[in-house]
Design a protein around this motif. Structure first.
Motif, mmCIF file in Angstrom:
data_model
loop_
_atom_site.group_PDB
_atom_site.id
_atom_site.type_symbol
_atom_site.label_atom_id
_atom_site.label_comp_id
_atom_site.label_asym_id
_atom_site.label_seq_id
_atom_site.Cartn_x
_atom_site.Cartn_y
_atom_site.Cartn_z
ATOM 1 N N ALA A 87 1.733 -1.865 -11.341
ATOM 2 C CA ALA A 87 1.884 -0.507 -12.156
ATOM 3 C C ALA A 87 1.510 -0.803 -13.564
ATOM 4 C CB ALA A 87 3.313 0.164 -11.806
ATOM 5 N N ARG A 88 2.179 -1.636 -14.027
ATOM 6 C CA ARG A 88 1.930 -1.671 -15.764
ATOM 7 C C ARG A 88 1.943 -3.077 -16.160
ATOM 8 N NH1 ARG A 88 5.279 3.012 -14.798
ATOM 9 N NH2 ARG A 88 3.795 4.862 -15.551
ATOM 10 N N GLY A 89 2.080 -4.026 -15.317
ATOM 11 C CA GLY A 89 2.221 -5.708 -15.740
ATOM 12 C C GLY A 89 3.561 -6.071 -16.292
ATOM 13 N N TRP A 90 3.350 -7.357 -16.795
ATOM 14 C CA TRP A 90 4.610 -8.085 -17.147
ATOM 15 C C TRP A 90 4.555 -8.435 -18.662
ATOM 16 C CZ3 TRP A 90 6.936 -12.208 -13.333
ATOM 17 C CH2 TRP A 90 7.488 -11.648 -12.435
ATOM 18 N N ALA B 77 0.728 -1.245 0.011
ATOM 19 C CA ALA B 77 0.029 0.091 -0.034
ATOM 20 C C ALA B 77 0.677 1.214 -0.045
ATOM 21 C CB ALA B 77 -0.970 0.119 1.189
ATOM 22 N N PRO B 78 2.170 1.344 0.793
ATOM 23 C CA PRO B 78 2.527 2.673 0.857
ATOM 24 C C PRO B 78 3.413 3.107 -0.666
ATOM 25 C CG PRO B 78 3.167 1.074 2.490
ATOM 26 C CD PRO B 78 2.577 0.456 1.688
ATOM 27 N N PHE B 79 3.363 1.967 -1.513
ATOM 28 C CA PHE B 79 4.169 2.323 -2.783
ATOM 29 C C PHE B 79 3.107 2.178 -3.917
ATOM 30 C CE2 PHE B 79 6.461 -0.533 0.269
ATOM 31 C CZ PHE B 79 7.438 0.395 0.975
ATOM 32 N N THR B 80 2.222 1.792 -3.878
ATOM 33 C CA THR B 80 1.509 1.435 -5.323
ATOM 34 C C THR B 80 0.861 2.802 -5.908
ATOM 35 O OG1 THR B 80 -0.458 1.098 -4.085
ATOM 36 C CG2 THR B 80 0.502 -0.809 -4.761
ATOM 37 N N ASP B 81 0.704 3.880 -5.082
ATOM 38 C CA ASP B 81 0.434 5.142 -5.836
ATOM 39 C C ASP B 81 1.698 5.936 -6.310
ATOM 40 O OD1 ASP B 81 -2.423 4.625 -5.657
ATOM 41 O OD2 ASP B 81 -2.526 5.586 -3.686
ATOM 42 N N ARG B 82 2.856 5.506 -5.979
ATOM 43 C CA ARG B 82 4.253 6.380 -6.083
ATOM 44 C C ARG B 82 5.083 5.485 -6.872
ATOM 45 N NH1 ARG B 82 4.240 11.029 -4.143
ATOM 46 N NH2 ARG B 82 6.525 11.057 -4.126
ATOM 47 N N THR B 83 4.771 4.462 -7.708
ATOM 48 C CA THR B 83 5.628 3.528 -8.452
ATOM 49 C C THR B 83 6.578 4.295 -9.508
ATOM 50 O OG1 THR B 83 3.899 2.908 -9.794
ATOM 51 C CG2 THR B 83 4.215 1.520 -7.980
ATOM 52 N N ASP B 84 6.369 5.197 -10.123
ATOM 53 C CA ASP B 84 7.087 5.865 -11.050
ATOM 54 C C ASP B 84 8.300 6.369 -10.305
ATOM 55 O OD1 ASP B 84 5.662 4.914 -13.096
ATOM 56 O OD2 ASP B 84 4.822 6.927 -13.675
ATOM 57 N N VAL B 85 7.853 7.290 -9.199
ATOM 58 C CA VAL B 85 8.901 8.066 -8.580
ATOM 59 C C VAL B 85 9.817 6.943 -7.732
ATOM 60 C CG1 VAL B 85 9.133 9.547 -6.367
ATOM 61 C CG2 VAL B 85 7.575 10.073 -8.047
ATOM 62 N N LEU B 86 9.244 5.930 -7.347
ATOM 63 C CA LEU B 86 9.871 4.822 -6.524
ATOM 64 C C LEU B 86 11.005 4.158 -7.250
ATOM 65 C CD1 LEU B 86 10.802 3.112 -4.085
ATOM 66 C CD2 LEU B 86 8.866 1.476 -4.704
#
Length: 473
Positions: A210-213, A126-135
């Motif tokens: 984020a965008r799949g495999w 949860a802490p990362f799913t909305d910020r995957t691009d930045v992470l």
């Protein structure tokens, strides 16, 4: 070519091509030299079995490619790159006929683990799913190449991911979640108890959400071809069938960038014993199949998944990795990573037929034949698999190394990802892309962030080269 190039890149894998593109985007004169007759490195496509069946000799599914911070800044779609998605990014079947899945949906993924672990998984990601691009941008860069855009998110990720994956998996109470997560970690071909292996599993999971495999339409070669076409439009040159044995074989340049193993770079550039402590890890035994129909998985979910992990439980995965990495013998029950490209891209095979890609881990340099063990393992989860086989092309560590000089002993990660070498590649240094020669740089998977078709090692190395060239008119 001009009498003096700004940069010469040795090796036309995704990292070498990305480094060349990034330098050419800064209006530098760049040329790439590749020993093989085609570009691609670990991202190639060939007819390995029967006419009309297009196989990827190495990388096939690309969770890191579609999420790559640097690829996302390039117009690669204009040059033919199209990502194709299966209905599910990944599935992991079990012997009871059920499966856990890694879906684009966090909720669907969590539900496949069962009620006792669904909440634990949602809390983990949860802490990362909305910020995957930045992470991903922060995680796949170094502080020396780019300051973190979200230090708090990166710090939270570090707290969760820096411990061994075996610690992180204690959050889960049942075997379904532990097994799927252990399989994610095993993609780096190192024992599960190593430092920062939890981060490996998290990255692959977050990439799916984020965008799949996806696979690349037509084959992984499409990634390399798109990078090459873009580079040429920027004014760069690419020379294939050009083997480099020493720096004198190359035209004069202000910088030389090696998309090679550290061992090869040291030999060519005369760096002596600079990387004598660099270790190479487990190899792979890979089989490319031409199939008469889809894989007959017992569970329903793998029939819809682009990637399928194959092992009975997390203990079986851990044992297989330990045997391949430290035991000196091939596992009796290898952990398998398999890809079903034709589920998303039917163009890879004649109508009604399928391609299938599978590998298991073996000791570095192993010369045996793992075919029987791989197919025995597949038959546990897909009875009747052998009846679908029209042809197979096998490649153990010697064959993998012959196809790609970076795969020493069959190590497709270009260096062990066990222990601190997962983080400190190719040696402990604040400047991992630099060498003791002021004009020679490394950009291969032996440098951070490590293996995968993402181009970020090339991107980071290009920044190091550009900064050095600005200091030296």
């Amino acid at each position: 070519m001009p009498p003096m190039l700004d940069a010469v890149v040795v090796g036309a894998g995704p990292n070498g091509l990305t480094a060349a593109v990034e330098l050419a985007r800064r209006d530098l004169a760049v040329a790439v030299f590749e020993a093989r007759d085609t570009v691609g490195g670990g991202a190639r496509t060939e007819e390995l079995t029967l006419p009309g069946f297009r196989h990827d000799p190495c990388s096939a599914a690309h969770p890191l490619g579609v999420n790559s911070p640097v690829f996302r800044t390039m117009p690669l779609d204009r040059y033919g790159l199209e990502w194709r998605h299966a209905e599910l990014p990944m599935a992991h079947p079990f012997l009871d006929g059920t499966a856990a899945v890694l879906s684009r949906s966090v909720t669907e993924t969590a539900a496949s683990f069962g009620p006792r672990d669904a909440v634990a998984y949602r809390r983990l990601v949860a802490p990362f799913t909305d910020r995957t691009d930045v992470l991903f941008r922060d995680f796949m860069s170094l502080p020396r190449t780019a300051l973190p855009r979200s230090p708090v998110t990166l710090a939270r990720f570090g707290l969760a991911g820096l411990p061994p994956s075996t610690w992180l998996m204690r959050r889960f109470r049942d075997e379904r979640a532990r097994t799927l997560f252990a399989g994610l970690v095993a993609h780096v071909m190192a024992p599960l108890g190593g430092i920062a292996t939890g981060a490996v599993g998290l990255v692959f999971a977050l990439a799916a959400h984020a965008r799949g495999w996806p696979v690349a339409r037509g084959g992984s070669q499409a990634i390399s071809d798109a990078l090459t076409a873009y580079l040429k439009d920027l004014g760069g040159a690419v020379h294939t069938d050009y083997e480099v044995r020493r720096l004198d074989d190359l035209p004069p340049a202000r910088a030389y960038v090696f998309d090679t193993s550290p061992t090869a770079a040291a030999k060519i550039a005369g760096l002596g014993r600079a990387y004598e402590r660099y270790r190479y890890g487990a190899g792979v035994f890979k089989i490319d199949y031409a199939l008469d129909g889809p894989v007959p998985w017992t569970a329903e979910e793998p029939r819809r998944a682009g990637t399928v992990q194959v092992a009975a439980d997390s203990r079986e995965i851990g044992t297989a990795l330990e045997q391949a990495s430290r035991g000196g013998r091939a596992p009796d029950r290898p952990f398998l990573i398999t890809v079903q490209p034709t589920l998303a891209d039917p163009s890879r095979a004649p109508e009604g037929k399928h391609t299938f890609w599978a590998y298991g881990h073996v000791p570095n340099g192993w010369r045996g034949d793992l075919t029987e063990a791989i197919e025995r393992q597949l038959e546990r989860f897909a009875p009747g698999f052998r009846d679908r086989v029209l042809a197979r092309a096998t490649a153990g560590p010697p064959e993998m190394a012959a196809r790609n000089a970076n795969y020493l002993g069959g190590d497709i990660a270009c260096g062990s990802a066990a222990g601190l070498q997962l983080l400190l590649r190719p040696r402990p240094s604040l400047f991992p892309y630099h060498t003791r020669h002021p004009a020679v740089f490394l950009c291969s998977a032996a440098t951070p962030p490590g293996p995968g078709v993402h181009g970020m090692s090339g991107h980071n190395a290009a920044k190091a080269v550009w900064r050095r060239l600005r200091q030296r008119p």
